[in-house]
Design a protein around this motif. Structure first.
Motif: not given
Length: 377
Positions: A136-138, A174-178, A253-257
């Motif tokens: 959900l966070a991702g 990981g889970v969030a990144g995928l 946009v950069v998403v850091c996980t």
């Protein structure tokens, strides 16, 4: 046997450890379920919904905990809550497991199970609170990034001209990144991603994103047996940073996980990298709770840098989707408890030799038993 569910008291926590769905299942297992009044309101769950499921709604935490043998929490209990939990009770939640916390639970005579320590094995997947919440966070991270970005995600061809697709870079697969990759792709972004773990490259590509990263012999050993990323050498991170720096300057946009179990989150986006980005670009840092992957992240805040880059350092990302997060978390806890349930005696049965039980149990019978918290255990 009484099972207590408390209203979360930590600042910004919107989730609840049981829903009417799981409360009904617990009642069916022979438990008396006591819900503190207002426990589910931040997740859109009324006291009436719990009552309709067969639970008793009680006025405060003390009333819920009176005589409770099992206590369900999202976060570790505050001092006053811990003091009210009966000795011998079983506490289940994400308990911020460390040696100091374990010692407190042992001193209180509580059998504590920290669900964030659940081993990542096939049999435990339906109990995996980290995975359910990270998923959900991702998703939410990309939604927040899209909202903060001052252009559109998909390519849009109009009579007035073409709006190009956003370039989205996901750090950590990981889970969030995928899930972040999948969500950004659904929104029409041009997506790339990186991860130090060798298995991640094919997972990234399978979702239609391109892989970016430095690879060497060290990176091929960058995953623990439990599926988590290992802490790597400074030399590796320096080489990885060179590759990332050239790529990040072109991103919208950069998403850091990226997280390392039990450690502060590694700094992957330096101040120099942020300075190289275009005005209006957005960095979304899911790792803010663990210090952040971006050098400019301020946990709990959105920062706008001197060159106009927005850095979103919100904490408790799953809690920004409280209804869904509570539903999944509650099912994780129910699955754990029902898996280790003696139907005849109507009581938990946690065999010490079981891999799952051994992985999550911090304390038992007034002693710290987890090997990470007590090497002598």
């Amino acid at each position: 046997m009484r099972l207590a569910v408390l209203k979360e008291r930590r600042s910004g926590e919107t989730r609840v450890a049981a829903t009417p769905e799981t409360a009904k299942k617990f009642v069916g297992m022979g438990l008396e379920v006591a819900i503190e009044a207002g426990a589910g309101l931040a997740s859109g769950i009324t006291d009436e919904a719990y009552a309709a499921a067969g639970a008793s709604v009680v006025p405060d935490a003390a009333a819920a905990l009176a005589g409770a043998a099992i206590v369900l929490k999202v976060r570790a209990p505050e001092e006053e809550e811990l003091a009210a939990i009966p000795r011998g009770a079983l506490l289940i939640g994400t308990l911020g497991a460390d040696a100091e916390a374990a010692a407190r639970y042992a001193a209180a005579g509580i059998d504590a199970c920290a669900m964030e320590l659940l081993p990542r094995i096939t049999r435990a997947q339906s109990m995996d609170v980290l995975s359910s919440q990270a998923n959900l966070a991702g998703y939410r991270a990309v939604i927040e990034g899209a909202a903060a970005y001052d252009k559109g995600f998909p390519m849009m061809m109009t009579a007035a001209g073409t709006v190009p697709a956003a370039n989205v870079f996901v750090m950590g697969a990981g889970v969030a990144g995928l899930q972040a990759i999948a969500t950004a792709r659904r929104l029409g972004g041009r997506v790339s991603a990186t991860d130090v773990r060798p298995a991640a490259k094919e997972e990234i590509k399978s979702l239609g994103a391109s892989f970016v990263g430095y690879e060497d012999e060290e990176s091929r050993q960058a995953q623990t047996a439990g599926g988590y990323a290992k802490q790597l050498s400074a030399e590796f991170y320096a080489r990885q940073a060179e590759v990332v720096a050239a790529h990040i300057a072109k991103q919208d946009v950069v998403v850091c996980t990226a997280l390392v179990q039990g450690r502060r989150a590694p700094t992957l986006v330096t101040e120099a990298m942020v300075a190289s980005m275009k005005p209006g670009s957005v960095i979304v840092d899911i790792a803010a709770d663990a210090g952040g992957n971006c050098a400019l992240t301020k946990p709990g805040e959105m920062v706008v840098t001197a060159n106009g880059v927005k850095v979103l350092g919100f904490t408790n990302w799953p809690g920004r989707l409280p209804a869904a997060a509570s539903a999944l978390y509650a099912r994780n806890l129910h699955t754990f408890l029902s898996t280790f349930w003696d139907k005849e005696a109507k009581t938990p049965k946690l065999p010490e030799e079981d891999e799952i039980v051994k992985g999550v149990t911090l304390t038992r019978g007034g002693a710290v038993v987890h090997p990470l918290m007590n090497p002598a255990a």
